[in-house]
Design an enzyme around this catalytic site. Structure first.
Site, PDB file in Angstrom:
ATOM      1  N   GLY A  14       1.050  -1.164  -0.113  1.00 49.95           N
ATOM      2  CA  GLY A  14       0.107   0.022   0.007  1.00 49.95           C
ATOM      3  C   GLY A  14       0.845   1.368   0.008  1.00 49.95           C
ATOM      4  O   GLY A  14       0.250   2.374   0.200  1.00 49.95           O
ATOM      5  N   LYS A  32       8.745   9.153  -8.883  1.00 43.88           N
ATOM      6  CA  LYS A  32       9.567   7.828  -8.468  1.00 43.88           C
ATOM      7  C   LYS A  32      10.754   7.647  -9.604  1.00 43.88           C
ATOM      8  O   LYS A  32      10.335   7.416 -10.545  1.00 43.88           O
ATOM      9  CB  LYS A  32       8.311   6.598  -8.764  1.00 43.88           C
ATOM     10  CG  LYS A  32       8.957   5.206  -8.625  1.00 43.88           C
ATOM     11  CD  LYS A  32       7.686   4.147  -8.151  1.00 43.88           C
ATOM     12  CE  LYS A  32       8.276   2.917  -7.885  1.00 43.88           C
ATOM     13  NZ  LYS A  32       7.437   1.615  -7.542  1.00 43.88           N
ATOM     14  N   GLU A 192     -11.445  10.802  -4.078  1.00 43.37           N
ATOM     15  CA  GLU A 192     -12.280  11.419  -2.993  1.00 43.37           C
ATOM     16  C   GLU A 192     -12.272  10.581  -1.603  1.00 43.37           C
ATOM     17  O   GLU A 192     -12.036  11.294  -0.646  1.00 43.37           O
ATOM     18  CB  GLU A 192     -13.611  11.646  -3.371  1.00 43.37           C
ATOM     19  CG  GLU A 192     -13.815  12.622  -4.456  1.00 43.37           C
ATOM     20  CD  GLU A 192     -13.409  11.928  -5.997  1.00 43.37           C
ATOM     21  OE1 GLU A 192     -13.322  12.687  -7.054  1.00 43.37           O
ATOM     22  OE2 GLU A 192     -13.336  10.965  -5.939  1.00 43.37           O
TER      23      GLU A 192
END
Length: 209
Positions: A14, A32, A192
């Site tokens: 994650g 990255k 959101e």
């Protein structure tokens, strides 16, 4: 504000989702430096772009885009590419910068250098992302030791997953590190929902210090 490095205790925990949430909350640029494995969705930069709500101009191009989904040192060899640490200098941007590593802190960038070594070269604080599943205490404490052995400043630990109070508290107490918060599992991963979950579980001031 100094750049922030987001690294993890392992792969597929994650880290990229957290990096997207952090970059979005800060209105930061995201970088990255090495993408190993080009997936159908374009890789982590594209994923962060979709989840963070940031404009495309805030997603900086990688220094290296490697085809094979494996450790960067091997992916580069397979692609016939030599990773040059000089190409990994932090980009200059106007405002905050969130930099994401690959996998864990001891993943090799080359046969002679790990990500932890590169973090030390950058001289920027690290946020260690740790999942809350079995094994996280060992992985987290070892990661913290590896970072500190190289003089890398650790801002704190950000957990991802279901709450496991004892593991989270033990890591932060034994590792002498700040617990920044925990990003819960989200039934629907949208910009959101991610922004709301980050706002409810982290203090943005902790990342601006």
């Amino acid at each position: 504000m100094r750049p922030l490095i987001v690294t993890g205790t392992d792969t597929e925990i994650g880290k990229t989702v957290f990096a997207a949430a952090l970059a979005g909350a800060l209105g930061a640029h995201y970088w990255k430096p090495v993408q190993a494995g080009l997936e159908e969705d374009g890789g982590d930069g594209d994923r962060v772009g979709r989840l963070s709500g940031l404009p495309a101009s805030h997603i900086l191009p990688e220094a290296y885009r490697l085809t094979t989904p494996c450790s960067p040192h091997l992916a580069a060899e397979i692609d016939g590419v030599k990773i040059d640490p000089e190409r990994l200098a932090l980009p200059l941007v106007d405002g905050p910068l969130v930099v994401e590593g690959a996998g864990g802190v001891m993943v090799p960038l080359t046969r002679l250098m790990t990500y932890a070594d590169q973090f030390a070269r950058w001289n920027a604080p690290v946020v260690l992302v740790a999942r809350t599943m079995l094994g996280t205490i060992n992985h987290s404490l070892l990661s913290l030791e590896a970072l500190r052995a190289r003089g890398v400043a650790v801002l704190g630990v950000a957990f991802v997953g279901d709450p496991v109070e004892d593991s989270e508290a033990t890591i932060c107490a034994m590792g002498e590190v700040r617990r920044l918060g925990r990003l819960p599992r989200l039934a629907s991963l949208t910009p959101e929902n991610l922004a709301q979950a980050f706002a409810e579980n982290f203090r943005i001031e902790d990342f601006r210090a």
